[in-house]
Each structure stands twice: as structure tokens, then as C-alpha cells.
Design an enzyme around this catalytic site. Structure first.
Site, mmCIF file in Angstrom:
data_model
loop_
_atom_site.group_PDB
_atom_site.id
_atom_site.type_symbol
_atom_site.label_atom_id
_atom_site.label_comp_id
_atom_site.label_asym_id
_atom_site.label_seq_id
_atom_site.Cartn_x
_atom_site.Cartn_y
_atom_site.Cartn_z
ATOM 1 N N THR A 1 14.267 23.194 35.403
ATOM 2 C CA THR A 1 12.803 23.079 35.363
ATOM 3 C C THR A 1 12.327 22.382 34.084
ATOM 4 O OG1 THR A 1 12.832 25.199 36.469
ATOM 5 C CG2 THR A 1 10.706 24.464 35.672
ATOM 6 N N GLU B 1 11.523 25.057 18.575
ATOM 7 C CA GLU B 1 10.125 25.419 18.878
ATOM 8 C C GLU B 1 10.000 26.029 20.276
ATOM 9 O OE1 GLU B 1 7.121 25.018 16.760
ATOM 10 O OE2 GLU B 1 6.858 26.528 18.304
ATOM 11 N N VAL C 1 10.436 30.115 21.436
ATOM 12 C CA VAL C 1 9.451 31.202 21.320
ATOM 13 C C VAL C 1 8.108 30.733 21.861
ATOM 14 C CG1 VAL C 1 8.321 32.832 19.762
ATOM 15 C CG2 VAL C 1 10.612 31.985 19.212
ATOM 16 N N GLY D 1 7.089 29.133 24.526
ATOM 17 C CA GLY D 1 6.956 27.850 25.219
ATOM 18 C C GLY D 1 6.179 26.809 24.437
ATOM 19 N N GLY E 1 8.256 33.021 43.413
ATOM 20 C CA GLY E 1 9.221 32.279 42.583
ATOM 21 C C GLY E 1 8.825 32.309 41.117
ATOM 22 N N GLU F 1 11.955 36.097 37.924
ATOM 23 C CA GLU F 1 13.356 35.825 38.252
ATOM 24 C C GLU F 1 13.844 36.824 39.309
ATOM 25 O OE1 GLU F 1 15.172 33.473 36.643
ATOM 26 O OE2 GLU F 1 13.698 32.972 35.110
ATOM 27 N N ASP G 1 13.874 39.579 26.669
ATOM 28 C CA ASP G 1 13.400 38.220 26.382
ATOM 29 C C ASP G 1 12.403 38.260 25.207
ATOM 30 O OD1 ASP G 1 12.857 35.301 27.370
ATOM 31 O OD2 ASP G 1 10.875 36.218 27.325
ATOM 32 N N LYS H 1 12.732 36.748 21.146
ATOM 33 C CA LYS H 1 11.705 35.896 20.533
ATOM 34 C C LYS H 1 11.165 36.515 19.248
ATOM 35 C CE LYS H 1 10.430 34.046 25.056
ATOM 36 N NZ LYS H 1 9.602 34.271 26.249
ATOM 37 N N GLY I 1 7.346 27.563 31.801
ATOM 38 C CA GLY I 1 7.013 26.469 32.713
ATOM 39 C C GLY I 1 7.599 25.165 32.223
HETATM 40 N N1 HSE Z 1 10.783 34.376 31.370
HETATM 41 C C1 HSE Z 1 9.971 34.128 30.210
HETATM 42 C C2 HSE Z 1 8.549 34.618 30.474
HETATM 43 C C3 HSE Z 1 9.927 32.693 29.790
HETATM 44 O O1 HSE Z 1 8.266 35.161 31.533
HETATM 45 O O2 HSE Z 1 7.738 34.462 29.592
HETATM 46 C C4 HSE Z 1 11.213 32.280 29.126
HETATM 47 O O3 HSE Z 1 11.460 33.008 27.971
#
Ligand code: HSE
Length: 424
Positions: free
Chosen positions: A12, A126, A129, A131, A184, A187, A198, A202, A299
Site C-alpha cells: 500500500t 518519519e 510514527v 504516518g 479492510g 487487519e 503498535d 511508536k 494509509g
Molecule cells: N495500523 C496502524 C494504525 C498504522 O491503525 O494506526 C500503522 O502503524
């Protein structure tokens, strides 16, 4: 001079990086100070369907040979072991590395930063953390003239989406998770998101940058959102709070505390209004005071934006020379223990609605030296039962645990949920 770029991974984010490198090449090259050329894309499967802008002639399965041709290697594979091996290979071959891999950095960051230093090349991250939100740059460079005291963030979009849907629609966790998976959006294996790992990776990265101490993902105290119910959310709302998965890093008296918890955020706090899958970070710094960052934490295109800002920075360094800001480690990391962690708490209990129960419950708090700030009785009492929700002043986690133990042992009340309460 042309800057040769290798892209590892065309998922992606990788696919969007390839698109923007092509479509915006003139602008990005102008900013870098030299033409940027994508020399190859390594993928696991050469035959898989690809977006139309992916030049099939660039595809290869030989990641190491591709790396050896590049000045900058962009790692967007995911996972830990293979990216680690390939990043170390890239650094040894003299390439600078751009990665969005938070799990890898929170686990193996020091090994990667040390090798980069030894090889006189740079590592940029960058995209690891939040996006598109430029918070790594903010902590590492914009705040280099200040002392950060606390970072609080909504760093996981999936869990924020789930909690937001539960809050606005009164739905149960499982229902929202299933819808998010069907769309979708979440996950198929939601563990890393919903169990807080996750966000933990970060906040470990941000804490290391802010406090100049090495913070491993295992140093983060983590609690996810699986147990949160629609009733918890309703009770929080009645008290003037919104439940968010908040990642916190703070430093006080030389000790660091890094944690991820479902937290009652006061409705007046800037994090309370963050809806949907957005990320937000509030930073407290001594001179700057409060700063806030907000945007898309995941994204393809948003994350590619962060990746490409790193590519431009890495390329510019290749052109004019010099190094990116290095990892700075100022002494050993000392962490606040789980027992000594301090917070206000929100404790939901069920009691028999009869004389003396509230006095007995209050006594249990007093015995453990925990001061109560408010008590609320739910009006929906049924079958002679009432819900009593106690909010405490700031207390040690160990004292709260002792209070809960003694309440349960004496059967004074049934403790339904214990949650942390954030500051204003
Ligand atoms: N899966 C993460 C989220 C994005 O939902 O923010 C990637 O770290």
C-alpha cells in the site's frame, strides 16, 4: 550527480511512494538538489497484480543486489527479521536508509543507529510514527532548542476508529472490529493494533528522541482496548470524559515513564476531539509550552508523504554533504516502575444499594491511602443493585491495586473496571 533509490516493498505505501516519485519527480529532485532515480523495486512475487504506474521492468526479487546499486534504500516491507537484515546490508553497502518500520526500530533501533554512525550514513524514519504527521521531525529537530517534558498521543488509527464508533454509535467492541475488518480497514490479525503494541513501538521511538535515552518496546507498559465496553464508555461520558487509547511518555526527576493505556480523557482536552482513524500528538515542552500535531497516521499516500520527505532530506545530504541528526544517548535509561506509576483512576463498581455500603467502600480507599475526588451513583439501579463509580485523586498504581484487592476480598463491591484518567 543522480541519486539512485531502491524501494523494498510495493504494498500500500510502497506503491504510493513509487507513484509520487514518478509523478512529482521534478519537484522532489529540485528540493533534493539532484535528479532522483528509482532504480528498482524489490517484491516477493514478480507475477502479482500491481498498480498501473509500477514499471514492471524495475521489479526484482533480489533485494540485496538492488540495495548494492542504491544511494538511498527505502524499506517498506514490514515485519522485523527480513527488514533488519536488509537495512543492515544497506548500511554496510554505504546507502542511507528510509524506513517506516516502527516495530523494527523499537526493537533493534540501537543496532541500526550504531551501524549507520559507523558507516557514516543516515537512517530516517518519519513514517514510523503517526504516518503523515511530521512528529519525528518536530521532536528531533524543531524542538532541539527546548526540553520536552511529556508526550501524549493517539498513535493508532484503528483503535481510535473502534473507540470512536463505540462512543458515537453505542456499539460493542467486537461488532465494530468486525465491521472495520470487513471494510479492510482493520487487519485480519488485529493484535498489534488493539492490544496496544503498535502504539507502544511508536511511543518508544518518540520517548527515545525526546529524552535521549534508549527505550525498547519492552520498556513500555502496555494495555489494549479489548476489554472496553459500551457501558465503560457511557459511564466515562457521564463523568465528562472520552475513552481513548493514549500513549504517554514523560520524564520526571531523571526517570522515564512510557505507557499505552485506554484512558479517560477530559472532554476539554485536545485529544478528546480526535475522531475516526486520525492520529494526534500533544507535546509539552518547557519553553514552547503545549504543542499539538494532528493528521492521518496510516494509509498509502499519507505515509508515502512522510517517506518522501525523508528521501528528499537523505538525498540533499548526499548532494551537499553532512549528516542527519544523530541518535543522542545521555546515560542509562531509568524507568518508573509499574507500582510507582501515578495517575488519577476511574473505578466502576457494582454494589448492593443499602445503608453503609458507600461508607464501607470509601473506607477501603482510605486504608490504602487513596484519596477519592468524586463518587457517582448510577440511576439505572436494578434488583437492589447500584453502580458506584469512584474517581480518585492522583495515586500510586500499587495503592490502587491494594484498594481493589481489599474491596474484592471483603466483597464490599464487585469491581467492574479500573481505568486511568488523564489530566486536563
Ligand atoms: N495500523 C496502524 C494504525 C498504522 O491503525 O494506526 C500503522 O502503524
Amino acid at each position: 550527480m543522480t541519486i539512485k533509490i531502491a524501494l523494498l516493498g510495493a504494498g500500500t505505501v510502497g506503491s504510493q511512494v513509487a507513484r509520487l516519485l514518478k509523478e512529482e519527480n521534478e519537484l522532489l529532485s529540485a528540493r533534493a538538489g539532484a535528479p532522483l532515480e528509482l532504480v528498482g523495486i524489490s517484491v516477493a512475487n514478480l507475477e502479482a497484480e500491481r498498480d498501473p504506474w509500477i514499471d514492471r521492468d524495475l521489479l526484482t526479487t533480489d533485494s540485496k543486489a538492488l540495495i548494492e546499486k542504491a544511494d538511498i534504500v527505502i524499506e517498506l516491507i514490514g515485519g522485523v527479521d527480513l527488514p533488519r537484515e536488509l537495512i543492515l546490508h544497506a548500511l554496510r553497502s554505504g546507502a542511507s536508509v528510509v524506513t517506516g518500520n516502527k516495530a523494527l526500530l523499537a526493537e533493534h533501533g540501537p543496532e541500526i543507529y550504531d551501524l549507520a554512525k559507523e558507516q557514516n550514513v543516515d537512517v530516517y524514519y518519519e513514517a514510523a510514527v503517526a504516518g503523515a504527521v511530521p512528529v519525528v521531525y518536530a521532536v528531533r529537530e524543531s524542538l532541539a532548542g527546548d526540553t520536552v517534558t511529556e508526550i501524549q498521543g493517539i498513535l493508532n488509527g484503528t483503535t481510535n476508529y473502534i473507540l470512536d464508533e463505540m462512543t458515537t454509535k453505542g456499539l460493542a467492541f467486537d461488532e465494530v472490529l468486525k465491521v472495520a475488518q470487513d471494510l479492510g480497514f482493520a487487519e485480519a490479525d488485529p493484535t498489534a493494533d488493539v492490544d496496544g503494541h503498535d502504539a507502544a513501538a511508536k511511543i518508544a521511538i518518540l520517548a527515545s528522541l525526546a529524552f535521549h535515552k534508549r527505550v525498547h518496546i519492552n520498556d513500555v507498559q502496555v494495555e489494549g482496548i479489548r476489554s472496553i465496553t459500551a457501558n465503560d464508555i457511557a459511564a466515562a461520558r457521564a463523568g465528562g470524559y472520552v475513552i481513548k487509547l493514549v500513549a504517554t511518555a514523560r520524564q520526571e526527576a531523571g526517570k522515564i515513564e512510557v505507557r499505552v493505556n485506554p484512558t479517560l480523557v477530559p472532554q476539554s482536552h485536545p485529544l478528546a476531539s480526535i475522531g475516526g482513524s486520525f492520529n494526534a500528538i500533544v507535546i509539552e515542552a518547557e519553553a514552547a509550552d503545549r504543542l499539538m500535531f494532528y493528521g492521518r497516521g496510516a494509509g498509502g499516500a499519507p505515509t508515502a508523504s512522510a517517506v518522501l520527505s525523508d528521501v528528499v532530506a537523505a538525498a540533499a545530504k548526499r548532494v551537499v554533504g553532512g549528516r542527519a541528526p544523530q541518535e543522542i544517548v545521555l546515560g542509562e535509561s531509568e524507568f518508573v516502575s509499574a507500582d510507582d506509576s501515578r495517575s488519577k483512576y476511574f473505578i466502576r463498581t457494582k454494589v448492593k444499594d443499602q445503608v453503609g455500603v458507600l461508607a464501607d467502600l470509601a473506607a477501603k480507599f482510605a486504608q490504602s491511602d487513596v484519596s477519592i475526588s468524586s463518587v457517582r451513583q448510577d440511576e439505572r439501579a436494578e434488583d437492589g443493585e447500584a453502580e458506584l463509580t469512584v474517581t480518585t485523586h492522583t495515586a500510586r498504581a500499587a495503592d490502587i491495586a491494594a484498594t481493589i484487592d481489599s474491596i474484592q476480598q471483603a466483597k464490599t463491591a464487585q469491581v467492574v473496571r479500573v481505568l486511568r484518567v488523564g489530566d486536563e
